[in-house]
Every structure is written in structure tokens, then in C-alpha cells.
Write an enzyme that holds these catalytic residues in place. Structure first.
Site, PDB file in Angstrom:
ATOM      1  N   GLU A  66       0.829  -1.222   0.000  1.00  0.00           N
ATOM      2  CA  GLU A  66       0.000   0.000   0.000  1.00  0.00           C
ATOM      3  C   GLU A  66       0.855   1.260   0.000  1.00  0.00           C
ATOM      4  OE1 GLU A  66      -0.605  -2.676   1.729  1.00  0.00           O
ATOM      5  OE2 GLU A  66      -2.626  -3.276   1.144  1.00  0.00           O
ATOM      6  N   HIS A 122     -11.205  -5.696   8.595  1.00  0.00           N
ATOM      7  CA  HIS A 122     -11.866  -5.551   7.300  1.00  0.00           C
ATOM      8  C   HIS A 122     -13.168  -4.766   7.440  1.00  0.00           C
ATOM      9  CE1 HIS A 122      -9.191  -8.985   6.700  1.00  0.00           C
ATOM     10  NE2 HIS A 122      -9.246  -8.748   5.413  1.00  0.00           N
TER      11      HIS A 122
END
Lengths: 324, 321
Positions: B58, B125
Site C-alpha cells: 500500500e 476488514h
């Protein structure tokens, strides 16, 4: 190389005189490596220098005045007093202003190279510099891996200057040699003596040529010793005396000058002339920057967005000073 | 034709790619696979070389987007889950957000954050990161609650010359449908009165707008008219619309799915309290997720975040004050 050294020395003296805010970070002992990077790049290439790259910045085309403007906070400088010291660049000219987070410039150079690829521009190289401490960061690993996967013309220069601030290499990494990391990412690696200008020009030049020729990312690791503190606030008392006395502790500028003399390429008097010319250039640049205006907080455009219509008014107003 | 919130996001990206050669999509699994949620389905085939799989990284994904943006491209990057954007946090807040301020060179990136909770997704998540990013100068934070906004705001995000954090809600992906996509849209920075009322204002955004609307329906049957304000973007935050609504109703409940400490709800209440204290007939209230990581089991999850049920309890309590 000489101009970089003298410009750095001038900044250090201004800092000691209290004329520079924040800190001063110089490249003493790393000029040979740095200048080789700037020298090997061409107009149209990308350069993201790090802390000790004054010499490389000048070689890539930065003016001594721009460097002085940033240190002295001139509004005419590229950062206009909003950012200072080594955090300067002209991104539209492929010259990136670093952020302090080590390794962070690697993927940004990758992104610029990707964009060039999208536009069909070929034959360009993107170079960025790091110390051995920066190779411990996630950004280094993510960035080098990303460049390798995309086969980008990235040249990643690591100055293994033995200390990350005060932390010695033995506490920084446990591998035999940092250049071995190149194999781990599937890229070409080069190691060299960073105190030797000839070796720097040759090896960095070769790495840049390889990248330009489409051979993918290149990792260059130079052995040298930082001949100064992390910044001018740091007396570097932690540096091992044995290292200072070893060949690694040689002053790359002196090594280069001796080489020129040995080769009979210059007279000793010429070196004095060069030094005087560089000193004069530095004095003029600093004097010019000192005459220029510094930012006025009440005329400042306190707006972080390019999209002015989306700037929130809330909390953005700075009260004017009350009349007395 | 019926278009889901997820399909609107896919169609907006398709349109952006088709309209502007500077746009490309970069992220994990966004290529031939079409994205973890299929938000980029078929786009790699339709736009060869412009929808690119990234290694798991990322930090490097955002960094590369910054570099490309400096060079005049318009990258859209997918963070797969909003939670993973923390790995790219440095590049987002220290580099992208500060870039224009430092250099005057625009940094137009769209960072898509599949946000918020879905049942069974657990602590890594399910998070809502909008308040964290809204804290930093130089970022725009969009939180669309409708199919129409998901489409038009994503197109606007790509066109904007600044880094945009686009918080699309995973729960809404398949739960919302619209008959058609908007041709004209309300611009970012304007809040929407999702339902008019006179007795109380509920300010919400993203998935919480729909929970608030359900509560407004429920209380309408009892003769209470709740006004629901959908913020649409949390930065910029449309204080004027919120204040005007509170002026009409005298009561404010602000609802957000994110954690409570220093969040969007706190900001809304601080603004109303400091600029519109005299408009209030009762202390302003807020309702957030609990101050714990997001739980896995549905029994825990449905109570952890605000729902129509807990919002109704808070609303009734506020109406009695």
C-alpha cells in the site's frame, strides 16, 4: 563537488550564527557519490535527492541561489518559506522535494517513471538516494520490489555511511553486504568505494546507462563515512576513531584533488583559483537570498488545496493583530 | 435497468478511463480478476495496460500514484479494504496531502477505500477511516450514501486537482439500487436534506444515512418529523446546511459508524455548539460505534455499530429533553 562543499560550509556557519531556522544538513564526505549521480543524469531525467546531496543537486542543475533561498526562507525560493533546508525541489523539472520519511521517495520516482511510460517517453532514468538506515524501512522494500516488478529505469543509490544518525551499521542490518539485496529483488547491484570520485563516476554512470538501456532497476551501494554529524546540531562524538582513520574515512574532495594533481591535469594554484571562485559564487548567492523578502503570515494564502472552491472556511482564519 | 452502488463505482471508473487518457487504475487484484469486490470487473480487458495489478504494498501503491500525479496523470487507486490504507498512511498524509501546499504542484489522486462494516468481517476488514484522513489538511474526504452520489462523486474525485479519499461503503455495495445514473449532480461540499422534518435533525453520512431514514420513518408513524441531513463529504463539511437544519428543528443527533473519539460526529457537534448554541433546545448528542475494535460475530457486530434500533433509542431520548 567543491561548490557543494563550500555552500554546505556557508550554511553551517549561518546556522551557527543563528541566521538559519530549524537545522542544517550537510554532505561532507559524500560529495563524490552525490555529484556522480547528478552528473550522470540528463535533462528530462528524474532526481529525488536525500539529505546529503547538495553536490548532486547542483550537478543536476539546482542553482546555489535556490538552495540559499530555501535555507533562508525567501518567498522567491521554490518552497517560499513553507518548507525548508533539504526539503526543496522543482517537481515539474523532474527534481523532487524529499519528505523526511526515509525510503518514501522510491515509489514516487517509480510513479513518475510509470507516467512517462504511459506517455510513451523512453530513454529516461529516475534516480533517488538513501542512506543505509533507509534500507531498513518498509518503503525501501516495497519501492524496490515495485520497480523490479514493473522493470522501471530506477537507479537507487545507497550511501552506506556507517551511521544512521547515531546508530551504527551493525545495529541497522545483519546481512553481509547491502548490495546482496539487489539479488533478492531480481535487480542488478553495484558496489563501490564512495570516497573515490573516479569510481563513483564510473559505477554510477554504468548503473544509469544500464537503466537507460532498459535493463531495469539498478541498486548502487557505496562504502564511505559521513564526515559530519547527522545535522549541524550533532557533534558526531559516537563515530568510531578506527573508522575515521581507515581509508573509508578519507575526504573524497581531497582524494579527488590529489588525483587531479597526480595526473598532472591541474596545478595546485588552479585548485586555489577554483576554491576562490566557488566561494565568491556562494557568497553572492547567499547575499542575494538574504536581500529577498521572507513570508508575511498575514498575506499568506493559508490554503492547502489546489481546488480553492473546496477549502473550508472553518478554522482557517487567522486573526489580524489588534491595533495598539 | 437497476444499478447497484458497486456497479455505479465500476461505471464511474469506466467512464473516467474512457473520457480521459490520463486516468489509470492501480491496486491489488484490480486487473484481470476485477478487484476483490469486482469494482473493476472487465476494465482491464476494456482498457489494456491502464488497469494494473500492484504487488502487496500500500505504501508503494500510494507513492507511485503521487509520482504519476506529479507527472500529470490521474491515478485511481484501490486500497482493497480501507483498513489496509494504514500501511500507505505515510504517503497519504505526509506526502500527497502536503504536496500542493509545499510545491504549488497539484497532486490529483483518487484513493478508493472500501469502508465500513459488513457482518463477519472483524477488526481488520470493517473500519471507517474518514475522520483520520479528514484531520489532515490537503485531503478531500468523500462519503457517498447513494448510488447516484457514488457515481457522480467518484467522477468528481477523479477530476479534482487534489488527493481525494473516497470512502465507499461495503455494506451498500449490493444493498442499494437506483434506476438510472445522474446526468447532473450536487457538487461535493454540499450536504443533502435526505428527508425534511421539524422536530429533530439527524446528521449522518454513508451507510448511516439509511439507518437514520429508517428511524425517521418509524418515528413519523408516531407523529415526530425528523430531518435527515446526509453530509455526502466529511471534508469539506457543509456546516451551513447543518446549522440551517438545526435552526429549523432545535435538536441535533449526529450519527457515524466510525469509532467515537475525535470523530466526524465530534466535529459536527463542536461546530454547532460553538457557532449555533442558541439554536439548540437540548444538548446535541452523538452516536458512534463502540470504542472497541470491530467484532467478528454478528451478535456482537450488530450492536457494536449504530443501527436503526440504537438510533431510534437515542432519538427518542433526545426528543424528551
Amino acid at each position: 563537488m567543491l561548490l557543494g562543499r563550500i555552500l554546505d560550509e556557508k550554511f553551517a556557519s549561518l546556522y551557527r550564527a543563528g541566521k538559519i531556522h530549524g537545522g542544517v544538513f550537510i554532505g561532507r564526505g559524500q560529495e563524490a557519490l552525490s555529484v556522480a549521480v547528478g552528473q550522470s543524469l540528463r535533462k528530462g531525467d528524474i532526481f529525488a535527492p536525500l539529505i546529503r546531496d547538495q553536490a548532486g543537486r547542483l550537478a543536476f542543475g539546482e542553482s546555489a541561489v535556490d538552495a540559499a533561498r530555501t535555507y533562508l526562507g525567501s518567498v522567491l525560493g521554490p518552497m517560499r518559506g513553507r518548507d525548508g533546508n533539504v526539503h526543496r525541489g522543482r517537481p515539474k523539472e523532474g527534481y523532487l522535494p524529499m519528505i523526511s520519511h526515509l525510503g518514501a521517495m522510491i515509489p514516487v520516482v517509480n510513479g513518475m517513471l510509470l507516467a512517462r511510460r504511459f506517455k510513451g517517453v523512453t530513454g529516461v532514468v529516475g534516480a533517488t538516494c538513501l542512506g543505509e538506515g533507509g534500507t531498513s524501512t518498509g518503503a525501501f522494500h516495497e519501492g524496490l520490489n515495485q520497480a523490479a516488478v514493473e522493470k522501471l529505469p530506477l537507479v537507487l543509490i545507497v550511501a552506506n555511511n556507517q551511521y544512521a544518525y547515531s546508530t551504527p551499521s551493525a545495529r541497522q542490518f545483519a546481512c553481509r553486504s547491502l548490495v546482496d539485496r539487489a539479488a533478492g529483488y531480481g535487480v542488478e547491484g553495484h558496489s563501490l568505494d564512495g570516497t573515490d570520485l573516479t569510481a563513483c563516476l564510473e559505477t554510477v554512470g554504468e548503473a544509469v546507462a544500464n537503466a537507460r538501456a532498459g535493463r531495469g532497476p539498478q541498486l548502487v551501494v557505496a562504502r564511505l563515512l559521513r564526515l559530519c554529524g547527522h545535522g549541524e546540531h550533532d557533534d558526531a562524538g559516537y563515530v568510531d576513531l578506527k573508522l575515521k582513520q581507515s581509508t573509508m574515512g578519507r575526504d573524497c574532495l581531497k582524494v579527488a584533488e590529489e588525483y587531479l594533481l597526480q595526473q598532472n591535469w591541474v596545478e595546485r594554484e588552479t585548485l586555489v583559483v577554483w576554491r576562490n571562485e566557488a566561494t565568491q559564487k556562494v557568497e553572492e548567492a547567499v547575499a542575494k537570498a538574504q536581500r529577498e523578502p521572507t513570508p508575511d503570515p498575514y498575506k499568506e494564502n493559508w490554503c492547502a488545496l489546489a481546488s480553492r472552491h473546496l477549502v473550508e472556511g472553518h478554522g482557517a482564519d487567522t486573526p489580524e493583530p489588534e491595533d495598539t | 435497468m437497476s444499478i447497484t452502488y458497486l456497479e455505479a463505482i465500476r461505471l464511474a471508473q469506466q467512464r473516467a478511463l474512457a473520457d480521459d487518457p490520463r486516468v489509470f487504475i492501480y491496486g491489488q487484484d484490480v486487473g484481470a480478476f476485477g478487484g476483490a469486490f469486482k469494482a473493476t470487473k472487465n476494465l482491464a480487458q476494456e482498457f489494456p495496460g491502464r488497469v494494473i495489478d500492484a504487488p502487496i504494498s500500500e505504501d508503494a501503491i500510494v507513492g507511485a500514484a503521487i509520482g504519476a500525479a506529479i507527472e500529470g496523470m490521474r491515478p485511481i487507486i484501490e486500497m482493497q479494504f480501507a483498513d489496509f490504507s494504514t500501511v500507505g498512511f505515510n504517503q497519504i498524509i505526509n506526502h500527497a496531502a502536503a504536496f500542493h501546499w509545499r510545491t504549488q504542484v497539484p497532486c490529483p489522486i483518487t484513493i478508493r477505500l472500501p469502508s465500513g462494516g459488513t457482518s463477519g468481517s472483524g477488526p481488520f476488514h470493517s473500519q471507517s477511516m474518514e475522520a483520520i484522513y479528514a484531520h489532515y489538511p490537503g485531503l478531500i474526504v468523500m462519503t457517498p450514501a447513494t448510488v447516484e452520489d457514488a457515481y457522480s462523486m467518484l467522477l468528481e474525485a477523479v477530476a479534482i486537482d487534489d488527493p481525494v479519499i473516497f470512502c465507499e461503503h461495503k455494506y451498500l455495495y449490493y444493498h442499494l439500487k437506483a434506476d438510472q445514473l445522474p446526468t447532473e449532480a450536487m457538487p461535493t461540499g454540499k450536504a443533502r436534506i435526505a428527508r425534511s422534518g421539524r422536530d429533530m435533525t439527524i446528521v449522518a453520512y454513508s451507510a448511516m444515512v439509511h439507518e437514520a431514514l429508517a428511524v425517521a420513518d418509524e418515528l413519523a408513524a408516531e407523529g415526530t418529523e425528523i430531518e435527515v441531513v446526509d453530509l455526502r463529504s466529511v471534508k469539506p463539511l457543509d456546516t451551513d446546511t447543518v446549522m440551517a437544519s438545526v435552526a429549523r428543528t432545535g435538536r441535533l443527533l449526529c450519527v457515524g459508524e466510525a469509532f467515537p473519539w475525535g470523530g466526524v460526529t465530534a466535529e459536527v457537534i463542536a461546530r454547532v455548539a460553538s457557532e449555533g448554541f442558541d439554536l439548540l433546545d437540548a444538548p446535541p448528542q452523538r452516536l458512534n460505534a463502540k470504542d472497541t475494535p470491530v467484532p467478528y460475530h454478528p451478535n456482537l457486530w450488530t450492536v457494536h455499530r449504530p443501527t436503526a434500533r440504537s438510533i431510534a433509542v437515542a432519538a427518542r431520548k433526545l426528543l424528551r429533553q
